[in-house]
Structure formats: C-alpha cells, structure tokens
Design an enzyme around this catalytic site. Sequence first.
Site, PDB file in Angstrom:
ATOM      1  CG  MET A  64       3.121  10.730   3.610  1.00  0.00           C
ATOM      2  SD  MET A  64       3.394  10.537   1.921  1.00  0.00           S
ATOM      3  CE  MET A  64       3.204  11.971   1.243  1.00  0.00           C
ATOM      4  CD  GLN A 119       5.408  -6.369  10.958  1.00  0.00           C
ATOM      5  OE1 GLN A 119       6.348  -7.171  10.473  1.00  0.00           O
ATOM      6  NE2 GLN A 119       5.224  -5.137  10.892  1.00  0.00           N
ATOM      7  CG  ASP A 122       7.823   2.151  11.353  1.00  0.00           C
ATOM      8  OD1 ASP A 122       6.639   1.748  11.863  1.00  0.00           O
ATOM      9  OD2 ASP A 122       7.727   2.900  10.110  1.00  0.00           O
ATOM     10  N   GLY A 149       6.242   7.970   1.391  1.00  0.00           N
ATOM     11  CA  GLY A 149       7.462   7.418   2.547  1.00  0.00           C
ATOM     12  C   GLY A 149       8.243   6.538   1.783  1.00  0.00           C
ATOM     13  CG  HIS A 150       6.161   2.516   1.429  1.00  0.00           C
ATOM     14  ND1 HIS A 150       4.720   2.680   1.519  1.00  0.00           N
ATOM     15  CD2 HIS A 150       6.216   1.756   2.704  1.00  0.00           C
ATOM     16  CE1 HIS A 150       4.190   2.436   2.458  1.00  0.00           C
ATOM     17  NE2 HIS A 150       5.220   1.636   3.461  1.00  0.00           N
ATOM     18  CE1 TYR A 177      -4.318   0.961  -0.311  1.00  0.00           C
ATOM     19  CE2 TYR A 177      -3.805   2.426   1.245  1.00  0.00           C
ATOM     20  CZ  TYR A 177      -4.551   1.811   0.289  1.00  0.00           C
ATOM     21  OH  TYR A 177      -5.941   2.721  -0.033  1.00  0.00           O
ATOM     22  CG  HIS A 193       2.727   5.988   2.042  1.00  0.00           C
ATOM     23  ND1 HIS A 193       4.047   6.193   2.529  1.00  0.00           N
ATOM     24  CD2 HIS A 193       2.529   4.955   3.004  1.00  0.00           C
ATOM     25  CE1 HIS A 193       4.337   5.922   3.473  1.00  0.00           C
ATOM     26  NE2 HIS A 193       3.483   4.930   3.930  1.00  0.00           N
ATOM     27  CD  GLN A 223      10.260  -1.682  11.339  1.00  0.00           C
ATOM     28  OE1 GLN A 223       9.348  -2.279  11.493  1.00  0.00           O
ATOM     29  NE2 GLN A 223      10.470  -0.690   9.915  1.00  0.00           N
TER      30      GLN A 223
HETATM   31  P1  AMP Z   1       5.324  -0.354   6.211  1.00  0.00           P
HETATM   32  O1  AMP Z   1       5.055  -0.758   4.832  1.00  0.00           O
HETATM   33  O2  AMP Z   1       4.479   0.135   7.036  1.00  0.00           O
HETATM   34  O3  AMP Z   1       6.023  -1.784   7.203  1.00  0.00           O
HETATM   35  O4  AMP Z   1       6.965   0.465   5.923  1.00  0.00           O
HETATM   36  C1  AMP Z   1       7.804   0.231   5.203  1.00  0.00           C
HETATM   37  C2  AMP Z   1       9.042   0.909   5.359  1.00  0.00           C
HETATM   38  O5  AMP Z   1       8.692   2.078   5.083  1.00  0.00           O
HETATM   39  C3  AMP Z   1       9.477   0.770   6.912  1.00  0.00           C
HETATM   40  O6  AMP Z   1      10.852   0.979   6.929  1.00  0.00           O
HETATM   41  C4  AMP Z   1       8.781   2.500   7.348  1.00  0.00           C
HETATM   42  O7  AMP Z   1       9.618   2.948   8.284  1.00  0.00           O
HETATM   43  C5  AMP Z   1       9.042   3.234   6.046  1.00  0.00           C
HETATM   44  N1  AMP Z   1       8.161   4.122   6.072  1.00  0.00           N
HETATM   45  C6  AMP Z   1       6.722   4.107   6.504  1.00  0.00           C
HETATM   46  N2  AMP Z   1       6.138   5.414   6.278  1.00  0.00           N
HETATM   47  C7  AMP Z   1       7.012   6.229   6.257  1.00  0.00           C
HETATM   48  C8  AMP Z   1       7.186   7.656   6.061  1.00  0.00           C
HETATM   49  N3  AMP Z   1       6.167   8.477   6.254  1.00  0.00           N
HETATM   50  N4  AMP Z   1       8.309   8.278   5.751  1.00  0.00           N
HETATM   51  C9  AMP Z   1       9.440   7.400   5.791  1.00  0.00           C
HETATM   52  N5  AMP Z   1       9.652   6.090   5.782  1.00  0.00           N
HETATM   53  C10 AMP Z   1       8.335   5.378   5.825  1.00  0.00           C
END
Ligand code: AMP
Length: 283
Positions: free
Chosen positions: A184, A61, A150, A36-37, A32, A34, A153
């Site tokens: 995000m 998790q 995170d 950030g990813h 999903y 965005h 993490q």
């Molecule tokens: P997730 O899909 O939520 O497990 O996130 C995957 C990776 O994207 C993890 O390393 C998160 O820390 C990073 N991530 C999620 N949201 C953001 C964001 N807003 N800005 C930077 N990295 C992000």
Amino acid sequence: MEILKTKNLMQQWSKARKKKDKTICFVPTMGYLHQGHISLLEKGKPLCDELVLSIFINPTQFGPNEDLAAYPVDIEKDLFLAEAAGVTAVFLPQKEDIYPHNFQTKIFLDRLPSYLCGHSRPIHFGGVATVVTKLFHIVMPDVAIFGKKDYQQLQIIRQMVCDLDFDIKILGGEIVRESDGLAMSSRNAYLTADQRESALSLSRSIQMAAAAIANGEKKSGVIQNQMESFIKGYPHTRIDYISFCDPHTLESVDIIDRQILLALAVHVGKTRLIDNCLIAPSQ
Ligand code: AMP
C-alpha cells in the site's frame, strides 16, 4: 481528537501532557491515509497515553522533478480515519511554520542515505532526517513508529536517534499489502488500471527471489538478472534499482549466506514505487 495547526500549539499541547506524566506515541505521515498508516496507529495506540499523528507533505524531501505538486491530499478523510483509529491529536502544520524564512539547518548522515533510494533521490533523506528531527522536537514523543515499507528511512531514523541521543523509542511496523500483494502507498492512487497490473511486478519479483533463495541459490547477481527480466516483461516498467544488501549497513551483498534485505524501486509509468523484504537463506 484535537487538531493543532501550528508548531507552538502542538508543542504546548505536548508539554501540558508531559506535565501530567502522560506518554506520547507519534506517527508522522504525509497524509492520504491508507491501511498501512492505520496499522502504525493501531500498533501505537496501546503503547502510550496519547497518540499523535502528523500530516505534513514535507517539501524538502522532494527533488525538483518529483511529485510534490501532485501529491494526493484528502484531509477530511484523513481526520475521519485518524479519529476512528484513536488518535488524540493531529498535527497539521503549514510549510511556512516548519520552514520559516531564513531556515538553514540540515541533518546529514554519512553513509546510510547514499545507498538504495539515495542514488536517484540524493536530497531525499536529508530532508526526511531534518523534518523528523523538527517533528520530534515539536511533538516530543516517547515512542515513534515508522513503516518498514520505507526500510531505508526507518534505518536512517534509528541511526539518527542513536547518534544524536534522542530519548525516543523507534518502532517499525510491518508492510501492509493489498490482497494481490501490492504494498500500500499513497502513490498507488496515480496508477492507471494497466499500470496497477504492472505494479504487481515488484512484489511478485520479490516472491520469485525468495523462492530462488529457498531453493539454495546464493548468488545475488543471478537472482537480480532473473528479477530484471521478469519486471521488464511488464509494460510501463523502468527499474531504478534492485539491491541485495546487509539489513543494517545497506551495503550490497554478493553471496547470500545470511539474512539480507532485498529492496527495489521501479518506475511504473510516471510513478516510482518501492518494496522490500528481509530474506534468510535456506539452512
Ligand atoms: P508516508 O505518508 O508515505 O510518508 O508514510 C508515513 C509512514 O507510513 C511511513 O513510516 C511509512 O513507512 C508508513 N507506510 C507507508 N506505507 C506503508 C505500508 N504499506 N505498510 C506499512 N507502513 C507504511
């Protein structure tokens, strides 16, 4: 862009690249996607010959009352965005492939998972550390990138990689925010319009704290009280934690006389949101 749906195919792909002396950068996600990813993919793109994205909603998790079943999915859009970001391979495994029948090994860290989100999510970081270990063995990256969103993490992965001698360079990517400051998150999709407004209480309360620290306030307890009142002023909010802590050990800090991590988690309606910021005291 190749799409690899089993761990054997992914491992074979990586081994073939390694044989040709290609370097691999890896960004693990739950999909999903965005901005950030995407920012992590953009950071990784110039660093290695190959850029691998994994999309896997890791069941281990999630706690029993968390949002595993509701976690948003849009693989088609993710693949489109991944290709546009220059991803060369997407690892898209099934959960039975990652956790076959009789799976029983877990990665356990002594201290870092007990702080911050660990209080309300006691099994979360064990699940994260275990799946990341597996993903590292399957993808075999030279570099892996995690978001500072995170923060805990990222610290746990750094610690684990150091403790267990993984030959992988871990990089952190800056938090990407919406124009109004909301960090995000795939989980922002759960928010109603009202809740979306209340979600701003996280980043705004961090700004408030940063301003208080810049003005010379050194007592974290004083600022924490101000933040609590501020957040409670927004409807639908329920604070999980607000922590002023050491950026490395995550132990709480009472007097802000050096750089600290301010991290918080707030339930907005049924959605649990997190945010954080590194803040140094004024000189
Ligand atoms: P997730 O899909 O939520 O497990 O996130 C995957 C990776 O994207 C993890 O390393 C998160 O820390 C990073 N991530 C999620 N949201 C953001 C964001 N807003 N800005 C930077 N990295 C992000």
